[in-house]
Design a protein around this motif. Structure first.
Motif, mmCIF file in Angstrom:
data_model
loop_
_atom_site.group_PDB
_atom_site.id
_atom_site.type_symbol
_atom_site.label_atom_id
_atom_site.label_comp_id
_atom_site.label_asym_id
_atom_site.label_seq_id
_atom_site.Cartn_x
_atom_site.Cartn_y
_atom_site.Cartn_z
ATOM 1 N N ALA A 272 0.778 -1.356 0.108
ATOM 2 C CA ALA A 272 0.138 0.222 -0.073
ATOM 3 C C ALA A 272 0.825 1.245 -0.002
ATOM 4 C CB ALA A 272 -0.858 -0.025 1.410
ATOM 5 N N ARG A 273 2.057 1.089 -0.020
ATOM 6 C CA ARG A 273 2.880 2.319 0.219
ATOM 7 C C ARG A 273 2.457 3.025 -1.318
ATOM 8 N NH1 ARG A 273 8.081 0.303 0.973
ATOM 9 N NH2 ARG A 273 7.648 0.394 3.174
ATOM 10 N N GLY A 274 2.315 4.456 -0.972
ATOM 11 C CA GLY A 274 2.186 5.406 -2.199
ATOM 12 C C GLY A 274 0.780 5.339 -2.511
ATOM 13 N N LEU A 275 -0.232 4.496 -1.970
ATOM 14 C CA LEU A 275 -1.713 4.508 -2.280
ATOM 15 C C LEU A 275 -2.370 5.367 -1.144
ATOM 16 C CD1 LEU A 275 -2.108 0.859 -3.261
ATOM 17 C CD2 LEU A 275 -1.825 2.784 -4.560
ATOM 18 N N SER A 276 -3.283 5.961 -1.592
ATOM 19 C CA SER A 276 -4.082 6.640 -0.503
ATOM 20 C C SER A 276 -5.184 5.461 0.069
ATOM 21 C CB SER A 276 -5.066 7.564 -1.234
ATOM 22 O OG SER A 276 -6.140 7.140 -2.144
ATOM 23 N N ALA A 277 -5.810 5.845 1.092
ATOM 24 C CA ALA A 277 -6.870 5.076 1.828
ATOM 25 C C ALA A 277 -7.876 4.711 0.832
ATOM 26 C CB ALA A 277 -7.516 5.763 2.936
ATOM 27 N N GLU A 278 -8.446 5.620 0.201
ATOM 28 C CA GLU A 278 -9.456 5.421 -0.904
ATOM 29 C C GLU A 278 -8.894 4.326 -1.964
ATOM 30 O OE1 GLU A 278 -9.897 9.108 0.963
ATOM 31 O OE2 GLU A 278 -8.267 8.374 0.006
ATOM 32 N N GLN A 279 -7.848 4.424 -2.488
ATOM 33 C CA GLN A 279 -7.291 3.428 -3.607
ATOM 34 C C GLN A 279 -7.173 2.160 -2.898
ATOM 35 O OE1 GLN A 279 -3.705 5.694 -4.282
ATOM 36 N NE2 GLN A 279 -4.274 5.968 -6.563
ATOM 37 N N VAL A 280 -6.689 2.004 -1.419
ATOM 38 C CA VAL A 280 -6.619 0.723 -0.907
ATOM 39 C C VAL A 280 -8.071 0.290 -0.802
ATOM 40 C CG1 VAL A 280 -5.833 -0.461 1.152
ATOM 41 C CG2 VAL A 280 -4.526 1.314 0.130
ATOM 42 N N TYR A 281 -8.984 0.979 -0.503
ATOM 43 C CA TYR A 281 -10.475 0.314 -0.162
ATOM 44 C C TYR A 281 -10.963 0.059 -1.632
ATOM 45 C CZ TYR A 281 -15.494 0.357 0.906
ATOM 46 O OH TYR A 281 -16.682 -0.170 1.151
ATOM 47 N N THR A 282 -10.684 0.595 -2.632
ATOM 48 C CA THR A 282 -11.284 0.114 -3.970
ATOM 49 C C THR A 282 -10.528 -1.084 -4.421
ATOM 50 O OG1 THR A 282 -11.448 2.822 -4.608
ATOM 51 C CG2 THR A 282 -11.187 1.030 -6.421
ATOM 52 N N ASP A 283 -9.339 -1.309 -4.031
ATOM 53 C CA ASP A 283 -8.440 -2.452 -4.510
ATOM 54 C C ASP A 283 -8.966 -3.506 -3.492
ATOM 55 O OD1 ASP A 283 -6.325 -3.826 -6.006
ATOM 56 O OD2 ASP A 283 -5.522 -4.078 -4.013
ATOM 57 N N MET A 284 -9.441 -3.356 -2.320
ATOM 58 C CA MET A 284 -10.026 -4.485 -1.258
ATOM 59 C C MET A 284 -11.205 -4.876 -2.022
ATOM 60 S SD MET A 284 -11.399 -4.046 2.599
ATOM 61 C CE MET A 284 -12.706 -3.074 1.949
ATOM 62 N N LEU A 285 -12.133 -3.897 -2.651
ATOM 63 C CA LEU A 285 -13.344 -4.594 -3.059
ATOM 64 C C LEU A 285 -13.287 -5.126 -4.249
ATOM 65 C CD1 LEU A 285 -15.431 -0.678 -2.907
ATOM 66 C CD2 LEU A 285 -15.535 -2.878 -1.429
ATOM 67 N N TYR A 286 -12.272 -4.766 -5.166
ATOM 68 C CA TYR A 286 -11.884 -5.564 -6.219
ATOM 69 C C TYR A 286 -11.464 -7.060 -5.769
ATOM 70 C CZ TYR A 286 -9.423 -7.498 -10.313
ATOM 71 O OH TYR A 286 -9.150 -8.382 -11.285
ATOM 72 N N LYS A 287 -10.586 -7.205 -4.990
ATOM 73 C CA LYS A 287 -10.098 -8.431 -4.070
ATOM 74 C C LYS A 287 -11.134 -9.223 -3.671
ATOM 75 C CE LYS A 287 -5.320 -7.082 -3.283
ATOM 76 N NZ LYS A 287 -4.909 -6.983 -4.457
ATOM 77 N N ILE A 288 -12.169 -8.547 -3.033
ATOM 78 C CA ILE A 288 -13.169 -9.203 -2.644
ATOM 79 C C ILE A 288 -14.134 -9.993 -3.387
ATOM 80 C CG2 ILE A 288 -15.491 -9.112 -1.340
ATOM 81 C CD1 ILE A 288 -14.099 -7.080 0.761
ATOM 82 N N VAL A 289 -14.388 -9.186 -4.566
ATOM 83 C CA VAL A 289 -15.140 -9.530 -5.859
ATOM 84 C C VAL A 289 -14.470 -10.810 -6.473
ATOM 85 C CG1 VAL A 289 -16.284 -8.901 -7.793
ATOM 86 C CG2 VAL A 289 -16.682 -7.487 -5.882
ATOM 87 N N GLU A 290 -13.336 -10.650 -6.630
ATOM 88 C CA GLU A 290 -12.415 -11.612 -7.458
ATOM 89 C C GLU A 290 -11.972 -12.645 -6.553
ATOM 90 O OE1 GLU A 290 -12.044 -11.475 -10.877
ATOM 91 O OE2 GLU A 290 -13.604 -9.891 -10.654
ATOM 92 N N ALA A 291 -12.135 -12.730 -5.535
ATOM 93 C CA ALA A 291 -11.425 -13.841 -4.553
ATOM 94 C C ALA A 291 -12.095 -15.256 -5.015
ATOM 95 C CB ALA A 291 -12.025 -13.593 -3.194
ATOM 96 N N PRO A 292 -11.023 -16.233 -5.104
ATOM 97 C CA PRO A 292 -11.261 -17.325 -5.627
ATOM 98 C C PRO A 292 -12.299 -18.429 -4.499
ATOM 99 C CG PRO A 292 -8.892 -17.513 -4.993
ATOM 100 C CD PRO A 292 -9.489 -16.111 -5.192
ATOM 101 N N THR A 293 -11.809 -17.832 -3.061
ATOM 102 C CA THR A 293 -12.685 -18.585 -2.342
ATOM 103 C C THR A 293 -13.355 -17.718 -1.123
ATOM 104 O OG1 THR A 293 -10.899 -19.058 -0.872
ATOM 105 C CG2 THR A 293 -11.169 -20.676 -2.526
#
Length: 104
Positions: A57-78
């Motif tokens: 997360a270095r160099g990312l904003s809280a908002e960017q990490v949140y957006t990426d978290m949403l993507y990771k949740i949706v795309e999670a294989p399990t």
């Protein structure tokens, strides 16, 4: 006391992502993120991978990490990947929100 999964579900149900796809954390969302982060700090895998998550997360904003978290949740294989993604990234979001301007 609410279960961690319920708290995360409450966070995901909040109107954080706006219609123009910007992320805006309300005071209520910030407080919930902080409470979730405190609970996550007692989870061994979260503690063991904290440095790796901070480097990611270095160099990312809280908002960017949140957006990426949403993507990771949706795309999670399990379901376990989905749950661990939130547990690992919400403390990072909280840390960034504690910094001036929400960036870190």
């Amino acid at each position: 006391m609410k279960k961690l999964d319920d708290m995360i579900a409450d966070l995901l149900d909040m109107d954080i992502v706006k219609s123009d796809n910007t992320v805006v954390f309300s005071n209520e969302a910030r407080q919930l993120i902080h409470e979730i982060a405190e609970k996550c700090s007692t989870i061994p895998i979260v503690d063991e991978t904290r440095q790796q998550a901070e480097e990611y997360a270095r160099g990312l904003s809280a908002e960017q990490v949140y957006t990426d978290m949403l993507y990771k949740i949706v795309e999670a294989p399990t379901r376990i990947h989905m749950r661990v993604s939130a547990r690992m990234l919400i403390p990072i979001i909280d840390q960034k929100l504690q910094n001036v301007g929400g960036e870190g």
